[in-house]
Design a protein around this motif. Sequence first.
Motif, mmCIF file in Angstrom:
data_model
loop_
_atom_site.group_PDB
_atom_site.id
_atom_site.type_symbol
_atom_site.label_atom_id
_atom_site.label_comp_id
_atom_site.label_asym_id
_atom_site.label_seq_id
_atom_site.Cartn_x
_atom_site.Cartn_y
_atom_site.Cartn_z
ATOM 1 N N VAL A 185 0.850 -1.232 0.146
ATOM 2 C CA VAL A 185 0.005 0.066 -0.126
ATOM 3 C C VAL A 185 0.956 1.259 0.052
ATOM 4 C CG1 VAL A 185 -1.698 1.328 1.390
ATOM 5 C CG2 VAL A 185 -1.716 -1.374 1.204
ATOM 6 N N SER A 186 0.986 2.039 -1.167
ATOM 7 C CA SER A 186 1.704 2.947 -1.403
ATOM 8 C C SER A 186 2.167 3.899 -0.003
ATOM 9 C CB SER A 186 1.584 3.678 -2.580
ATOM 10 O OG SER A 186 0.261 4.338 -2.094
ATOM 11 N N TYR A 187 1.045 4.494 0.248
ATOM 12 C CA TYR A 187 1.085 5.553 1.178
ATOM 13 C C TYR A 187 1.318 4.882 2.985
ATOM 14 C CZ TYR A 187 -3.632 3.997 2.684
ATOM 15 O OH TYR A 187 -4.601 3.312 3.078
ATOM 16 N N MET A 188 1.654 3.412 2.964
ATOM 17 C CA MET A 188 1.663 2.899 4.238
ATOM 18 C C MET A 188 3.328 2.254 4.326
ATOM 19 S SD MET A 188 -1.067 0.398 5.201
ATOM 20 C CE MET A 188 -2.791 1.099 5.701
ATOM 21 N N GLU A 189 3.804 2.285 2.874
ATOM 22 C CA GLU A 189 5.386 1.795 2.670
ATOM 23 C C GLU A 189 6.194 2.715 3.471
ATOM 24 O OE1 GLU A 189 6.456 0.436 -1.213
ATOM 25 O OE2 GLU A 189 5.038 -0.938 -1.116
ATOM 26 N N GLY A 190 6.865 1.940 4.258
ATOM 27 C CA GLY A 190 8.158 2.710 5.119
ATOM 28 C C GLY A 190 7.504 4.076 6.190
ATOM 29 N N SER A 191 6.307 3.686 6.506
ATOM 30 C CA SER A 191 5.726 4.924 6.961
ATOM 31 C C SER A 191 5.718 4.533 8.607
ATOM 32 C CB SER A 191 4.562 5.346 6.786
ATOM 33 O OG SER A 191 3.442 5.680 7.479
ATOM 34 N N LEU A 192 6.008 5.306 9.610
ATOM 35 C CA LEU A 192 5.800 5.078 10.874
ATOM 36 C C LEU A 192 4.388 4.997 11.391
ATOM 37 C CD1 LEU A 192 7.907 4.315 12.722
ATOM 38 C CD2 LEU A 192 8.150 6.704 13.583
ATOM 39 N N HIS A 193 3.835 6.025 10.666
ATOM 40 C CA HIS A 193 2.480 6.323 11.155
ATOM 41 C C HIS A 193 1.246 4.929 10.863
ATOM 42 C CE1 HIS A 193 -0.932 9.195 11.361
ATOM 43 N NE2 HIS A 193 -1.623 8.644 10.166
ATOM 44 N N PHE A 194 1.640 4.186 10.016
ATOM 45 C CA PHE A 194 0.792 2.882 10.005
ATOM 46 C C PHE A 194 1.325 1.838 10.905
ATOM 47 C CE2 PHE A 194 -0.720 5.660 6.707
ATOM 48 C CZ PHE A 194 -2.369 5.647 7.141
ATOM 49 N N HIS A 195 2.246 2.101 11.829
ATOM 50 C CA HIS A 195 2.315 0.737 12.753
ATOM 51 C C HIS A 195 1.391 0.252 13.396
ATOM 52 C CE1 HIS A 195 4.887 -1.565 15.476
ATOM 53 N NE2 HIS A 195 3.938 -1.033 16.488
ATOM 54 N N GLY A 196 0.636 1.297 14.086
ATOM 55 C CA GLY A 196 -0.522 0.813 14.795
ATOM 56 C C GLY A 196 -1.654 1.441 14.872
ATOM 57 N N LYS A 197 -1.852 1.943 13.836
ATOM 58 C CA LYS A 197 -3.059 2.777 13.254
ATOM 59 C C LYS A 197 -3.932 2.059 12.120
ATOM 60 C CE LYS A 197 -4.249 7.260 11.955
ATOM 61 N NZ LYS A 197 -4.801 6.871 10.636
ATOM 62 N N ALA A 198 -5.192 2.206 12.255
ATOM 63 C CA ALA A 198 -5.994 1.809 11.325
ATOM 64 C C ALA A 198 -6.166 3.047 10.221
ATOM 65 C CB ALA A 198 -7.540 1.299 11.739
ATOM 66 N N PRO A 199 -6.570 2.626 8.881
ATOM 67 C CA PRO A 199 -6.568 3.564 7.852
ATOM 68 C C PRO A 199 -8.081 4.197 7.978
ATOM 69 C CG PRO A 199 -6.813 1.583 7.124
ATOM 70 C CD PRO A 199 -6.640 1.190 8.259
ATOM 71 N N ASP A 200 -8.193 5.459 7.826
ATOM 72 C CA ASP A 200 -9.477 6.135 7.775
ATOM 73 C C ASP A 200 -10.558 5.684 6.363
ATOM 74 O OD1 ASP A 200 -8.788 7.635 5.550
ATOM 75 O OD2 ASP A 200 -8.163 9.302 6.727
ATOM 76 N N LYS A 201 -11.379 6.096 6.139
ATOM 77 C CA LYS A 201 -12.219 5.808 5.040
ATOM 78 C C LYS A 201 -11.596 5.966 3.608
ATOM 79 C CE LYS A 201 -17.001 5.555 3.726
ATOM 80 N NZ LYS A 201 -16.831 5.775 2.197
ATOM 81 N N GLN A 202 -11.256 7.208 3.633
ATOM 82 C CA GLN A 202 -10.351 7.345 2.380
ATOM 83 C C GLN A 202 -9.255 6.491 2.112
ATOM 84 O OE1 GLN A 202 -9.408 11.708 2.070
ATOM 85 N NE2 GLN A 202 -8.590 11.507 0.025
ATOM 86 N N GLU A 203 -8.199 6.268 3.107
ATOM 87 C CA GLU A 203 -6.967 5.633 2.977
ATOM 88 C C GLU A 203 -7.531 4.298 2.621
ATOM 89 O OE1 GLU A 203 -4.406 7.912 6.254
ATOM 90 O OE2 GLU A 203 -5.922 6.531 6.846
ATOM 91 N N TYR A 204 -8.674 3.667 3.381
ATOM 92 C CA TYR A 204 -8.962 2.453 3.115
ATOM 93 C C TYR A 204 -9.343 2.175 1.782
ATOM 94 C CZ TYR A 204 -12.151 -1.484 2.973
ATOM 95 O OH TYR A 204 -12.927 -2.889 2.845
#
Lengths: 276, 314
Positions: A248-267
């Motif tokens: 998932v492009s915006y999750m790759e290498g991202s610290l932000h998505f270690h322990g957080k669910a995506p919101d509707k748009q991100e999903y």
Amino acid sequence: MEVYDGEFITELESIAKKARMYSIQMIYEAGSGHPGGSLSCVDILVALYFHIMKHDPKRPDWSDRDRFVLSKGHAAPALYAVLAQSGYFEVDELRSLRKMGSRLQGHPCMTKTPGIEMSTGSLGHGLAAGNGMALAAKLDRKLYRIYVIVGDGEMDVGETWEAAMLASHYKLDNITVYLDRNKLQLDGPTEKIMSLEPLADKWKAFGWHVIEINGHNMKEIIHATNEAKGVKGKPTIIICHTIKGKGVSYMEGSLHFHGKAPDKQEYEQAMKELGG
Amino acid sequence: MAWKMESQRKQYGKALVELGKERGDIVVLDADLSTSTRTADFAAAFPERFFNCGIAEQNMMDTAAGLAASGKTVFVSTFAVFGTGRCYDQIRQSIAYPKLNIKIVASHAGITVGGDGASHQIVEDIALMRVLPNMNVIVPADSPETYKVIKAVAKTKDPVYVRVGRADVPTITDPEAPFDLNQATLMREGKDVTLIGCGIMVAKCLEAAQELSKHGVDARVLNLHTIKPLDEKTIVRAARETGGVVTAEEHSVMMGMGSAVALVLVENFHVPMKRVGIPDVFGESGACDELMEKYGLTVDNIVEAAHDVLKRKK
């Protein structure tokens, strides 16, 4: 070296893509969970459950089955997805992740979920538990093998190294460890939080056979595992270089998505990218 | 009283070797203390089923979990101070939560460790273990009872914590008598007050009862070897029939056996009660008797507590 036809590898890759999709769906519906570390180890899980391991989803208690321990228990969504795809339970059940009464707890629970061999979640326990299984297999003269996925954050844990010593002391050549080296942990890059390198040298010094691969390449995962099976008298660790949030492009290498669910748009974007 | 002094650990070692002969599924782990805990006896008899994990108790508990998940009945031993607090997370996550067939038999508990001092004298292990869901907690009173407890827990599939001491202890139970893990043992009948002990304090309760009888007080004595699951029925019956309770344990008065009894009585049958035990402090180096005296674990302490309860009964 064993040769695998392109079609077979493509099939594994498409199973992995689907597992990624399920993982994100589950976490999105649950409203919480760990997408980054789930996506980084999906390919290893798919290689294990769809090619490497001897197991029977209809008989989770089969005594000769290979055993798997997810030491980095927070990647449970990826494991649940692969277990469902394998047939341990219905894919529909994945929706129940983290919900009241669900068999799919936030972290793996061996007494609730078919196919889960060890309850994990508190980090740094899984390798030692895998060692116990490997000792039991040796005692019982059984040929089944033990596979463990550990996270690189778990390299901070003292018990990891206690277990590393025990495995080589008791010559546990029936255990193979995959180190999901995605280089990020909750608070930041692993090398910034607690320097781990030179990791391969450390494991070698602890008496392990060490292999390094690209942890998203099915062929490399399978070849490395075959090599591990041939190593006698010592355990093997496969350092799998991976990307947190892979797929998932915006999750790759991202610290932000270690322990957080995506919101509707991100999903929705993730589903589009994963072909869901 | 002229009781024979015997080692609980020796009986543990003996029971383990017998179990090893009877059953192939028994495996034993230790953390570099096998000559002290007496698992060395098992190691000598069955070297292939004994795993020394070195001074790595966390690793030992999780290794035990893997063995138990593979169908083994696992006995894990070390000193109580290292086999509880030092690896609490491992016991919680990998033994209690998945309810695995692991028996933690911890020796050198309490202040009777003596000279080693507070670093080795755990006074809070019963508290730590009894709050864990799925965990059973047993404190055998003497050497024959230790043997029976080991044989009995080997038949269960549940996680169990068994606490024994370092010192030789008076033999107060009959090796031939039947033993029920789930029921407190009536050691002495009595109608005026009930003295409830566990571990080495059961003998002290018996001595206290004899002392009290000189003052015309007829004390009942219960051996509450199993602290979890708690034999509430026998405790409540004793409270109802004698009207007062004294507990005695070689453990902190906070959240040990006495606290467990107190909660049962508060919820079920109110009677005057007093807990004899170690106050909320760490121990120190010294001879066993000196330590027992300083930290309030003598026969006199129990007698005094009984008089206090009797006074409040009126």
